[in-house]
Write a protein that holds these residues in place. Structure first.
Motif, PDB file in Angstrom:
ATOM      1  N   ASN A  55       0.820  -1.253   0.205  1.00 29.55           N
ATOM      2  CA  ASN A  55      -0.040   0.019  -0.110  1.00 29.55           C
ATOM      3  C   ASN A  55       0.778   1.250  -0.098  1.00 29.55           C
ATOM      4  O   ASN A  55       0.432   2.278  -0.691  1.00 29.55           O
ATOM      5  CB  ASN A  55      -0.956   0.051   1.159  1.00 29.55           C
ATOM      6  N   ALA A  56       1.955   1.183   0.604  1.00 28.94           N
ATOM      7  CA  ALA A  56       3.078   2.577   0.849  1.00 28.94           C
ATOM      8  C   ALA A  56       3.484   2.777  -0.633  1.00 28.94           C
ATOM      9  O   ALA A  56       3.569   3.754  -1.182  1.00 28.94           O
ATOM     10  CB  ALA A  56       4.004   2.274   1.922  1.00 28.94           C
ATOM     11  N   TRP A  65       3.451   5.798  -5.759  1.00 29.10           N
ATOM     12  CA  TRP A  65       3.145   5.807  -7.378  1.00 29.10           C
ATOM     13  C   TRP A  65       2.045   6.582  -7.628  1.00 29.10           C
ATOM     14  O   TRP A  65       2.204   7.680  -8.461  1.00 29.10           O
ATOM     15  CB  TRP A  65       2.946   4.403  -7.620  1.00 29.10           C
ATOM     16  N   GLY A  66       1.136   6.452  -6.670  1.00 26.56           N
ATOM     17  CA  GLY A  66      -0.172   7.443  -7.012  1.00 26.56           C
ATOM     18  C   GLY A  66       0.085   8.708  -6.885  1.00 26.56           C
ATOM     19  O   GLY A  66      -0.229   9.918  -7.608  1.00 26.56           O
ATOM     20  N   ILE A  67       0.988   9.240  -6.096  1.00 28.50           N
ATOM     21  CA  ILE A  67       1.391  10.508  -5.576  1.00 28.50           C
ATOM     22  C   ILE A  67       2.269  11.227  -6.863  1.00 28.50           C
ATOM     23  O   ILE A  67       2.135  12.201  -7.460  1.00 28.50           O
ATOM     24  CB  ILE A  67       2.155  10.757  -4.524  1.00 28.50           C
ATOM     25  N   SER A  68       3.013  10.312  -7.221  1.00 24.36           N
ATOM     26  CA  SER A  68       4.048  10.599  -8.387  1.00 24.36           C
ATOM     27  C   SER A  68       3.199  10.753  -9.563  1.00 24.36           C
ATOM     28  O   SER A  68       3.261  11.675 -10.602  1.00 24.36           O
ATOM     29  CB  SER A  68       5.030   9.759  -8.785  1.00 24.36           C
ATOM     30  N   LEU A  92       8.240   3.603  -9.642  1.00 20.14           N
ATOM     31  CA  LEU A  92       7.252   2.919  -8.813  1.00 20.14           C
ATOM     32  C   LEU A  92       6.202   2.105  -9.098  1.00 20.14           C
ATOM     33  O   LEU A  92       5.762   1.343  -8.351  1.00 20.14           O
ATOM     34  CB  LEU A  92       6.854   4.182  -7.834  1.00 20.14           C
ATOM     35  N   GLY A  93       5.780   2.325 -10.239  1.00 21.38           N
ATOM     36  CA  GLY A  93       4.606   1.636 -10.575  1.00 21.38           C
ATOM     37  C   GLY A  93       5.150   0.083 -11.214  1.00 21.38           C
ATOM     38  O   GLY A  93       4.444  -0.786 -10.558  1.00 21.38           O
ATOM     39  N   LEU A  94       6.230   0.012 -11.729  1.00 24.48           N
ATOM     40  CA  LEU A  94       6.946  -1.357 -11.892  1.00 24.48           C
ATOM     41  C   LEU A  94       7.269  -1.640 -10.737  1.00 24.48           C
ATOM     42  O   LEU A  94       6.906  -3.186 -10.445  1.00 24.48           O
ATOM     43  CB  LEU A  94       8.200  -1.113 -12.771  1.00 24.48           C
ATOM     44  N   ALA A  95       7.538  -1.057  -9.710  1.00 21.52           N
ATOM     45  CA  ALA A  95       8.135  -1.797  -8.214  1.00 21.52           C
ATOM     46  C   ALA A  95       7.018  -2.073  -7.790  1.00 21.52           C
ATOM     47  O   ALA A  95       7.028  -3.466  -7.137  1.00 21.52           O
ATOM     48  CB  ALA A  95       8.846  -0.827  -7.537  1.00 21.52           C
TER      49      ALA A  95
END
Length: 147
Positions: free
Chosen positions: A11-12, A17-20, A56-59
């Motif tokens: 979730n973190a 990712w959502g923030i970016s 962050l999306g891929l991670a």
């Protein structure tokens, strides 16, 4: 690693990712839809934000929490640029000693919501939130390795 801890980390990472993603789409909205021309410091902030959407999306998809170290580095540097840019906009001392910033002045304010919210302020908030989430992930992963 127990399932609650794994879900918290996931979730973190998704949150970061959502923030970016929101920050990237917001900056593209300002420049491509509203036609605000970014100054040089805005471009540098974009350089440190845009790659995070992909990283962050891929991670998040692969559940690779080690990316937090890299997103933290990008966010700290981007946040420092945002803070300096915000100071150029809001603090007279910095305005009087501003560096030349290309054809668009870095002291300009396309938006000034509530008297303090400018585009660099929004970027600073995004970089700060990603930094906090990255530190959280790093600490939780480190705790898991000690258990």
């Amino acid at each position: 690693m127990n399932s609650n801890k794994a879900k918290t980390l996931e979730n973190a990472l998704i949150g970061a990712w959502g923030i970016s993603l929101v920050a990237t789409l917001g900056s593209l909205y300002f420049s491509e839809i509203l036609k605000f021309i970014p100054c040089d410091l805005c471009w540098f902030q974009r350089i440190f934000m845009y790659p995070q959407v992909i990283l962050l999306g891929l991670a998040a998809i692969r559940k690779e929490y080690s990316i937090a170290r890299y997103s933290l580095a990008l966010s700290v540097i981007g946040g420092a640029i945002s803070l300096y840019h915000y100071l150029l906009q809001k603090v007279p001392f910095f305005q009087n000693h501003a560096i030349s910033c290309g054809r668009i002045p870095c002291t300009g304010q396309y938006i000034n919501w509530l008297g303090f919210i400018t585009i660099p302020f929004l970027a600073l908030v995004a970089f700060s939130l990603i930094s906090v989430l990255s530190i959280f992930i790093i600490r939780k992963v480190k705790e898991g390795k000690q258990s």
